[in-house]
Write a protein that holds these residues in place. Sequence first.
Motif, PDB file in Angstrom:
ATOM      1  N   LEU A 232       0.844  -1.188   0.000  1.00 35.80           N
ATOM      2  CA  LEU A 232       0.000   0.000   0.000  1.00 35.80           C
ATOM      3  C   LEU A 232       0.880   1.240   0.000  1.00 35.80           C
ATOM      4  O   LEU A 232       1.950   1.247   0.612  1.00 35.80           O
ATOM      5  N   PRO A 233       0.462   2.300  -0.686  1.00 35.77           N
ATOM      6  CA  PRO A 233       1.275   3.516  -0.654  1.00 35.77           C
ATOM      7  C   PRO A 233       1.323   4.068   0.761  1.00 35.77           C
ATOM      8  O   PRO A 233       0.351   4.003   1.505  1.00 35.77           O
ATOM      9  N   ARG A 234       2.476   4.589   1.134  1.00 37.66           N
ATOM     10  CA  ARG A 234       2.602   5.204   2.455  1.00 37.66           C
ATOM     11  C   ARG A 234       1.678   6.395   2.547  1.00 37.66           C
ATOM     12  O   ARG A 234       1.575   7.187   1.619  1.00 37.66           O
ATOM     13  N   GLN A 235       1.031   6.523   3.664  1.00 41.64           N
ATOM     14  CA  GLN A 235       0.117   7.646   3.862  1.00 41.64           C
ATOM     15  C   GLN A 235       0.865   8.970   3.916  1.00 41.64           C
ATOM     16  O   GLN A 235       0.347   9.996   3.564  1.00 41.64           O
ATOM     17  N   ASP A 236       2.107   8.927   4.377  1.00 39.19           N
ATOM     18  CA  ASP A 236       2.859  10.168   4.539  1.00 39.19           C
ATOM     19  C   ASP A 236       3.826  10.408   3.381  1.00 39.19           C
ATOM     20  O   ASP A 236       4.770  11.178   3.513  1.00 39.19           O
ATOM     21  N   ALA A 237       3.606   9.752   2.240  1.00 37.82           N
ATOM     22  CA  ALA A 237       4.524   9.880   1.106  1.00 37.82           C
ATOM     23  C   ALA A 237       4.522  11.299   0.551  1.00 37.82           C
ATOM     24  O   ALA A 237       5.544  11.784   0.107  1.00 37.82           O
ATOM     25  N   ARG A 238       3.404  11.962   0.552  1.00 40.18           N
ATOM     26  CA  ARG A 238       3.320  13.328   0.040  1.00 40.18           C
ATOM     27  C   ARG A 238       3.218  14.297   1.202  1.00 40.18           C
ATOM     28  O   ARG A 238       2.572  14.009   2.203  1.00 40.18           O
ATOM     29  N   PRO A 239       3.830  15.470   1.052  1.00 46.28           N
ATOM     30  CA  PRO A 239       3.715  16.463   2.127  1.00 46.28           C
ATOM     31  C   PRO A 239       2.265  16.920   2.283  1.00 46.28           C
ATOM     32  O   PRO A 239       1.522  16.991   1.306  1.00 46.28           O
ATOM     33  N   THR A 240       1.892  17.219   3.503  1.00 44.59           N
ATOM     34  CA  THR A 240       0.546  17.731   3.755  1.00 44.59           C
ATOM     35  C   THR A 240       0.436  19.149   3.205  1.00 44.59           C
ATOM     36  O   THR A 240       1.442  19.791   2.889  1.00 44.59           O
ATOM     37  N   ILE A 241      -0.784  19.660   3.110  1.00 50.14           N
ATOM     38  CA  ILE A 241      -0.992  21.039   2.658  1.00 50.14           C
ATOM     39  C   ILE A 241      -0.286  22.004   3.599  1.00 50.14           C
ATOM     40  O   ILE A 241       0.330  22.971   3.156  1.00 50.14           O
TER      41      ILE A 241
ATOM     42  N   GLY B  59       5.699  36.463 -10.125  1.00 51.23           N
ATOM     43  CA  GLY B  59       6.129  36.205  -8.760  1.00 51.23           C
ATOM     44  C   GLY B  59       5.177  35.349  -7.952  1.00 51.23           C
ATOM     45  O   GLY B  59       5.540  34.806  -6.926  1.00 51.23           O
ATOM     46  N   ALA B  60       3.943  35.214  -8.412  1.00 52.16           N
ATOM     47  CA  ALA B  60       2.938  34.467  -7.655  1.00 52.16           C
ATOM     48  C   ALA B  60       2.861  33.002  -8.080  1.00 52.16           C
ATOM     49  O   ALA B  60       1.942  32.303  -7.684  1.00 52.16           O
ATOM     50  N   LYS B  61       3.830  32.550  -8.855  1.00 48.85           N
ATOM     51  CA  LYS B  61       3.822  31.150  -9.272  1.00 48.85           C
ATOM     52  C   LYS B  61       3.879  30.259  -8.030  1.00 48.85           C
ATOM     53  O   LYS B  61       4.700  30.457  -7.152  1.00 48.85           O
ATOM     54  N   GLY B  62       2.993  29.307  -7.962  1.00 52.56           N
ATOM     55  CA  GLY B  62       2.943  28.407  -6.824  1.00 52.56           C
ATOM     56  C   GLY B  62       1.999  28.866  -5.718  1.00 52.56           C
ATOM     57  O   GLY B  62       1.829  28.181  -4.721  1.00 52.56           O
ATOM     58  N   LEU B  63       1.376  30.035  -5.898  1.00 55.98           N
ATOM     59  CA  LEU B  63       0.422  30.537  -4.901  1.00 55.98           C
ATOM     60  C   LEU B  63      -0.859  29.715  -5.035  1.00 55.98           C
ATOM     61  O   LEU B  63      -1.695  29.966  -5.883  1.00 55.98           O
ATOM     62  N   ASN B  64      -0.975  28.717  -4.210  1.00 54.13           N
ATOM     63  CA  ASN B  64      -2.032  27.714  -4.290  1.00 54.13           C
ATOM     64  C   ASN B  64      -3.241  28.158  -3.456  1.00 54.13           C
ATOM     65  O   ASN B  64      -3.086  28.616  -2.327  1.00 54.13           O
ATOM     66  N   ASN B  65      -4.436  27.994  -4.008  1.00 56.14           N
ATOM     67  CA  ASN B  65      -5.649  28.345  -3.260  1.00 56.14           C
ATOM     68  C   ASN B  65      -5.779  27.544  -1.971  1.00 56.14           C
ATOM     69  O   ASN B  65      -6.496  27.956  -1.064  1.00 56.14           O
ATOM     70  N   ASN B  66      -5.097  26.411  -1.886  1.00 61.84           N
ATOM     71  CA  ASN B  66      -5.123  25.631  -0.645  1.00 61.84           C
ATOM     72  C   ASN B  66      -4.496  26.392   0.514  1.00 61.84           C
ATOM     73  O   ASN B  66      -4.683  26.019   1.665  1.00 61.84           O
ATOM     74  N   TYR B  67      -3.726  27.432   0.221  1.00 57.73           N
ATOM     75  CA  TYR B  67      -3.034  28.180   1.261  1.00 57.73           C
ATOM     76  C   TYR B  67      -3.853  29.341   1.829  1.00 57.73           C
ATOM     77  O   TYR B  67      -3.419  29.976   2.775  1.00 57.73           O
ATOM     78  N   THR B  68      -5.017  29.633   1.260  1.00 59.00           N
ATOM     79  CA  THR B  68      -5.765  30.813   1.705  1.00 59.00           C
ATOM     80  C   THR B  68      -6.113  30.739   3.190  1.00 59.00           C
ATOM     81  O   THR B  68      -5.929  31.715   3.912  1.00 59.00           O
ATOM     82  N   ALA B  69      -6.598  29.607   3.647  1.00 56.18           N
ATOM     83  CA  ALA B  69      -6.986  29.485   5.056  1.00 56.18           C
ATOM     84  C   ALA B  69      -5.769  29.599   5.970  1.00 56.18           C
ATOM     85  O   ALA B  69      -5.853  30.198   7.052  1.00 56.18           O
ATOM     86  N   LEU B  70      -4.653  29.044   5.534  1.00 57.31           N
ATOM     87  CA  LEU B  70      -3.450  29.093   6.358  1.00 57.31           C
ATOM     88  C   LEU B  70      -2.896  30.515   6.438  1.00 57.31           C
ATOM     89  O   LEU B  70      -2.450  30.960   7.501  1.00 57.31           O
ATOM     90  N   TYR B  71      -2.942  31.239   5.327  1.00 57.51           N
ATOM     91  CA  TYR B  71      -2.532  32.645   5.376  1.00 57.51           C
ATOM     92  C   TYR B  71      -3.516  33.460   6.218  1.00 57.51           C
ATOM     93  O   TYR B  71      -3.106  34.345   6.966  1.00 57.51           O
ATOM     94  N   ALA B  72      -4.800  33.165   6.124  1.00 57.36           N
ATOM     95  CA  ALA B  72      -5.786  33.881   6.942  1.00 57.36           C
ATOM     96  C   ALA B  72      -5.508  33.663   8.425  1.00 57.36           C
ATOM     97  O   ALA B  72      -5.525  34.617   9.214  1.00 57.36           O
ATOM     98  N   ARG B  73      -5.218  32.436   8.804  1.00 57.23           N
ATOM     99  CA  ARG B  73      -4.918  32.148  10.210  1.00 57.23           C
ATOM    100  C   ARG B  73      -3.627  32.835  10.660  1.00 57.23           C
ATOM    101  O   ARG B  73      -3.540  33.325  11.778  1.00 57.23           O
TER     102      ARG B  73
END
Length: 107
Positions: free
Chosen positions: A14-23, A72-86
């Motif tokens: 089975l693929p490792r659950q932690d193989a990819r970095p979390t958001i 300059g915003a290359k890689g600015l992922n929408n997944n990061y909006t909540a983390l930047y808000a916090r």
Amino acid sequence: MSLITQDGLPGLALPRQDARPTITEQFHAFDTQHPWVYRALVRLVEQRLAAGAKRVGMKALFEALRWRHPHGAKGLNNNYTALYARRLLAEHPQWASVIEVRRRRSP
């Protein structure tokens, strides 16, 4: 008698659950590599508040960054909006009534 398991057979592991970095891990890496993004978000919030805004949407701020800094915003992922808000709220608690965050589903 030894117990034989299928864990080591090729193709059955089975693929490792932690193989990819979390958001969160991806966010920290991006934030470390692009410290200007956070500073730009602070400036954008301050500008919106100075213009009389009562609420500030993080997705709108991200789009403003993409518009103003297309290369300059290359890689600015929408997944990061909540983390930047916090992060903004942790460092600027006076903005709690302006930036809405939801309860986190993951730690």
